[in-house]
Design an enzyme around this catalytic site. Structure first.
Site, short mmCIF file in Angstrom:
data_model
loop_
_atom_site.label_atom_id
_atom_site.label_comp_id
_atom_site.label_asym_id
_atom_site.label_seq_id
_atom_site.Cartn_x
_atom_site.Cartn_y
_atom_site.Cartn_z
N LYS A 36 -8.18 0.64 5.07
CA LYS A 36 -7.14 0.76 6.09
C LYS A 36 -7.52 1.75 7.20
O LYS A 36 -6.76 1.94 8.14
CB LYS A 36 -5.82 1.16 5.43
CG LYS A 36 -5.27 0.09 4.47
CD LYS A 36 -3.98 0.53 3.82
CE LYS A 36 -3.45 -0.51 2.84
NZ LYS A 36 -4.30 -0.65 1.65
N LYS A 40 3.35 1.39 4.07
CA LYS A 40 2.50 1.23 2.89
C LYS A 40 1.57 2.43 2.74
O LYS A 40 1.29 3.14 3.71
CB LYS A 40 1.69 -0.06 2.98
CG LYS A 40 0.88 -0.23 4.25
CD LYS A 40 0.26 -1.63 4.30
CE LYS A 40 -0.47 -1.86 5.62
NZ LYS A 40 -1.05 -3.22 5.69
N ARG A 77 -7.47 -14.46 3.81
CA ARG A 77 -8.60 -13.64 3.34
C ARG A 77 -9.90 -14.37 3.67
O ARG A 77 -10.08 -15.54 3.30
CB ARG A 77 -8.48 -13.41 1.83
CG ARG A 77 -9.75 -12.94 1.13
CD ARG A 77 -10.31 -11.62 1.65
NE ARG A 77 -9.37 -10.52 1.56
CZ ARG A 77 -9.22 -9.74 0.49
NH1 ARG A 77 -9.95 -9.97 -0.59
NH2 ARG A 77 -8.35 -8.74 0.51
N ARG A 120 -3.19 -16.95 1.72
CA ARG A 120 -2.32 -16.48 0.65
C ARG A 120 -0.90 -16.39 1.19
O ARG A 120 -0.61 -15.60 2.07
CB ARG A 120 -2.81 -15.12 0.14
CG ARG A 120 -4.23 -15.14 -0.38
CD ARG A 120 -4.80 -13.76 -0.60
NE ARG A 120 -4.86 -13.01 0.65
CZ ARG A 120 -5.23 -11.74 0.74
NH1 ARG A 120 -5.55 -11.07 -0.35
NH2 ARG A 120 -5.26 -11.13 1.90
N ARG A 180 4.68 -9.78 0.58
CA ARG A 180 3.35 -9.50 0.04
C ARG A 180 2.72 -10.80 -0.43
O ARG A 180 3.33 -11.54 -1.19
CB ARG A 180 3.43 -8.50 -1.11
CG ARG A 180 4.05 -7.17 -0.72
CD ARG A 180 4.20 -6.25 -1.92
NE ARG A 180 5.07 -6.85 -2.93
CZ ARG A 180 5.23 -6.37 -4.16
NH1 ARG A 180 4.58 -5.27 -4.51
NH2 ARG A 180 6.03 -6.95 -5.02
N ASP A 213 -8.66 -9.32 6.05
CA ASP A 213 -7.34 -9.95 6.01
C ASP A 213 -6.85 -10.17 7.44
O ASP A 213 -6.88 -9.24 8.26
CB ASP A 213 -6.35 -9.07 5.25
CG ASP A 213 -6.73 -8.91 3.79
OD1 ASP A 213 -7.48 -9.77 3.28
OD2 ASP A 213 -6.29 -7.94 3.16
N GLU A 260 -6.88 -5.56 7.56
CA GLU A 260 -7.67 -4.74 6.62
C GLU A 260 -9.10 -5.25 6.58
O GLU A 260 -9.36 -6.43 6.82
CB GLU A 260 -7.09 -4.77 5.20
CG GLU A 260 -5.76 -4.06 5.04
CD GLU A 260 -5.31 -3.97 3.59
OE1 GLU A 260 -6.11 -4.32 2.69
OE2 GLU A 260 -4.17 -3.57 3.35
N ASN A 319 -11.75 -4.99 3.57
CA ASN A 319 -11.95 -4.58 2.18
C ASN A 319 -13.44 -4.49 1.87
O ASN A 319 -14.17 -5.47 2.02
CB ASN A 319 -11.30 -5.58 1.23
CG ASN A 319 -9.79 -5.67 1.45
OD1 ASN A 319 -9.04 -4.92 0.87
ND2 ASN A 319 -9.37 -6.59 2.31
#
Length: 315
Positions: free
Chosen positions: A127, A162, A211, A225, A233, A273, A281, A283
């Site tokens: 993040k 978050k 993703r 997703r 979420r 994402d 994001e 990852n």
């Protein structure tokens, strides 16, 4: 060719979803290539006489169709410098235990290839790294300051709150400027030690959080997703639904923008994402969704992972 020895720093196998876990997919493919694969957890990792060592267990067999899907040898001490490659695949949270592992792994990084590079993992929290591409993001605030929070909510009205170093969709809240519970939520986050994130709510998240997986900076597949009913979420392990996704021109432009950063930092395997064309994001610790992408695209991401590794790093 010299036998390839792989060490996988991962979570305890007992807590993994054998049918969906990406680390198991990577191990499975390594075994097909006749690589010798060993696993260990961060708790098994030590620095003795300034040399990284771990209590490792060799993977004797892996078959997700069986109840006892993973057969491991007894643990034995192995110096990490003896491995061809070490995969860092344990899930966050990004905490002191996680950071300590990166410090220890750095001691062997000159002798053994580590994916992803431990220094870059430490300097690239998912993040935070994304903020280097802020023009691609929805409006975002990282803070612990109430005045900043009030100003951001007055401006953007509906926002997601978050943890800065959380994972897996935990402790994520959607709130509005006039929400009577907002001050309670904010107090909870302020009472924690760390800064946290407030981000303008992107309504189209209800249509999905895409993703995209990248290997050595190149996109190799995507999955959409979709959040469950009454959810924002989209994480699959908490009820999000996986759907087939295609890479759009905008997706490819985003991937091209971040490519050099990933490659220069030694972030060989990453997952980004995207919500409604916004990058949210990057990852770099243990990207997931290999199995889901393989299912919808009739692909083998883990095979691409190892083929790229061999081409890039092996003589």
């Amino acid at each position: 060719m010299t036998s390839i020895k792989v060490a996988v720093q991962m979570d305890e196998p007992e807590i993994l979803d054998k049918n969906a876990d990406s680390t198991l997919a990577i191990i499975e493919e390594a075994l097909k290539k006749n690589f010798k694969v060993y696993t260990y957890t961060v708790d098994d990792l030590s620095l003795r006489d300034n040399k990284p060592i771990a209590m490792c267990r060799e993977v004797r067999s892996l078959n997700i169709k069986k109840e006892n899907f993973l057969q491991l040898s007894k643990a034995k001490e192995i110096f990490l410098s003896s491995f061809t490659v070490i995969l860092v695949r344990q899930d966050p949270p990004y905490n002191m235990k996680y950071l300590t592992a990166t410090y220890i792994l750095e001691k062997v990084a000159q002798k053994t290839k580590i994916l992803n590079d431990p220094l870059s993992i430490r300097n690239s929290p998912e993040k935070i790294l994304v903020t280097y591409f802020y023009d691609l993001m929805p409006p975002t605030l990282i803070t612990k300051n109430k005045d900043e929070i009030n100003y951001f909510f007055r401006k953007h009205k509906s926002c997601v709150i978050k943890p800065l170093f959380g994972n897996g969709g935990k402790n994520i809240f959607l709130s509005k400027f006039n929400d009577p519970n907002l001050h309670v939520i904010i107090e909870k986050f302020i009472d924690d030690n760390e800064h946290f994130i407030i981000q303008k709510f992107v309504k189209k998240v209800l249509k999905g959080d895409k993703r995209i997986l990248l290997i050595d900076g190149e996109p190799v597949g995507a999955i959409n997703r979709v959040p469950g009913k009454s959810q924002i979420r989209a994480n699959i392990h908490i009820g999000g639904k996986a759907e087939k996704a295609v890479l759009t021109k905008k997706d490819l432009k985003i991937c091209e923008r971040i490519k050099s950063t990933l490659k220069n930092r030694g972030l060989f395997f990453a997952g980004i994402d995207i919500i409604d064309s916004y990058l949210t994001e990057i990852n770099v610790t243990s990207p997931t969704c290999i199995r889901e992408i393989d299912y919808f695209n009739k692909d083998n991401i883990a095979k691409k992972f190892w083929n790229c590794f061999e081409k890039k790093y092996l003589p």
